[in-house]
Motif scaffolding. Structure first.
Motif, PDB file in Angstrom:
ATOM      1  N   MET A  40      -1.181  -6.362 -24.860  1.00  0.00           N
ATOM      2  CA  MET A  40      -0.596  -6.253 -23.881  1.00  0.00           C
ATOM      3  C   MET A  40       0.053  -5.458 -23.137  1.00  0.00           C
ATOM      4  O   MET A  40      -0.020  -4.992 -22.139  1.00  0.00           O
ATOM      5  N   LEU A  41       0.995  -5.048 -24.092  1.00  0.00           N
ATOM      6  CA  LEU A  41       2.025  -3.913 -23.993  1.00  0.00           C
ATOM      7  C   LEU A  41       1.209  -2.391 -23.500  1.00  0.00           C
ATOM      8  O   LEU A  41       1.446  -1.749 -22.648  1.00  0.00           O
ATOM      9  N   VAL A  42       0.193  -2.497 -24.534  1.00  0.00           N
ATOM     10  CA  VAL A  42      -0.501  -1.077 -24.503  1.00  0.00           C
ATOM     11  C   VAL A  42      -1.583  -1.032 -23.185  1.00  0.00           C
ATOM     12  O   VAL A  42      -1.525  -0.110 -22.599  1.00  0.00           O
ATOM     13  N   ALA A  43      -1.995  -2.175 -22.880  1.00  0.00           N
ATOM     14  CA  ALA A  43      -2.710  -2.293 -21.483  1.00  0.00           C
ATOM     15  C   ALA A  43      -2.013  -2.281 -20.311  1.00  0.00           C
ATOM     16  O   ALA A  43      -2.407  -1.649 -19.286  1.00  0.00           O
ATOM     17  N   SER A  44      -0.670  -2.361 -20.528  1.00  0.00           N
ATOM     18  CA  SER A  44       0.247  -2.396 -19.295  1.00  0.00           C
ATOM     19  C   SER A  44       0.778  -1.027 -19.175  1.00  0.00           C
ATOM     20  O   SER A  44       1.621  -0.872 -18.010  1.00  0.00           O
ATOM     21  N   GLY A  45       0.395   0.149 -20.058  1.00  0.00           N
ATOM     22  CA  GLY A  45       0.748   1.319 -19.971  1.00  0.00           C
ATOM     23  C   GLY A  45       1.876   1.554 -20.874  1.00  0.00           C
ATOM     24  O   GLY A  45       2.556   2.960 -20.699  1.00  0.00           O
ATOM     25  N   ALA A  46       2.316   0.919 -21.861  1.00  0.00           N
ATOM     26  CA  ALA A  46       3.234   1.543 -22.790  1.00  0.00           C
ATOM     27  C   ALA A  46       2.687   2.451 -23.694  1.00  0.00           C
ATOM     28  O   ALA A  46       1.587   2.825 -23.792  1.00  0.00           O
ATOM     29  N   ASN A  47       3.629   3.411 -24.097  1.00  0.00           N
ATOM     30  CA  ASN A  47       3.318   4.469 -24.922  1.00  0.00           C
ATOM     31  C   ASN A  47       2.645   3.726 -26.349  1.00  0.00           C
ATOM     32  O   ASN A  47       3.275   3.333 -26.985  1.00  0.00           O
ATOM     33  N   ASN A  48       1.529   4.236 -26.398  1.00  0.00           N
ATOM     34  CA  ASN A  48       0.752   3.541 -27.641  1.00  0.00           C
ATOM     35  C   ASN A  48       0.604   4.732 -29.020  1.00  0.00           C
ATOM     36  O   ASN A  48       0.276   5.780 -28.900  1.00  0.00           O
TER      37      ASN A  48
END
Length: 204
Positions: free
Chosen positions: A173-181
């Motif tokens: 969810m965090l990656v899908a929300s735009g967090a730095n992966n």
């Protein structure tokens, strides 16, 4: 509001630059949402991958980088982590037993993320969450509040997939929300190729 300036150039025994105010442009968003100046990718980093991929090692490296900039770092760990006894020695240790010394007062052991109130992490600049998949509660919204409302740098470290190849909710969810992966792959235990394994067949 953002102020735009126009330059006037004058050549006289060299190069002189003079600036004067030109205009003021309204940069406010016209939507009904109160847009935050910083994006999720500016404040949240997700370190994810299978077991033995070096996630905690990467977390330790990023912690040292923040420490070198004199930023105060808090470490959140799950009470279900099998390495919990190692943290009691004031060290953030990996599966390879590489340790980073952490003050015991900066380590918080929880079962649910709701055990950490806002007042507890406000004195810190950076919040690191290790093995996030084992922490109960609404970790996703907790991270959003800490980052976007309170401007904390949050580093979330955890698995990307469970052993049945279903996605881990918090990291996905965090990656899908735009967090730095920051995705890390592990070595395959069957063909022994390095850096090709993307999930752990057995967890624990």
């Amino acid at each position: 509001n953002q102020i735009i300036y126009r330059a006037r150039y004058k050549s006289c025994h060299g190069f002189t630059v003079r600036w004067r105010k030109k205009s003021t442009i309204n940069m406010s968003c016209s939507c009904e949402i109160n847009c935050a100046p910083a994006t999720l990718g500016d404040l949240v980093t997700v370190i994810n991958g299978p077991m033995y991929a070096g996630k905690t090692t990467e977390l330790s490296i990023q912690m040292m980088q923040h420490r070198s900039k004199r930023r105060k770092v808090m470490v959140v760990i799950s009470a279900l982590d099998t390495r919990i006894k190692r943290y009691s020695c004031n060290a953030l240790e990996t599966h390879s037993e590489i340790g980073l010394i952490v003050q015991s007062s900066d380590i918080v052991t929880v079962r649910s993320i709701e055990e950490i109130p806002v007042e507890q992490y406000m004195p810190y600049d950076v919040v690191c969450i290790d093995e996030a998949q084992f922490i109960q509660g609404d970790v996703y919204n907790w991270v959003l509040v800490a980052a976007l409302e309170h401007r904390k740098c949050v580093i979330v470290c955890g698995l990307n997939l469970w052993k049945d190849k279903t996605p881990v909710y918090i990291t996905t969810m965090l990656v899908a929300s735009g967090a730095n992966n920051r995705f890390l792959a592990s070595d395959c235990q069957r063909c022994h190729r390095k850096g090709v394994a993307i999930y752990s067949p057995q967890i624990g």
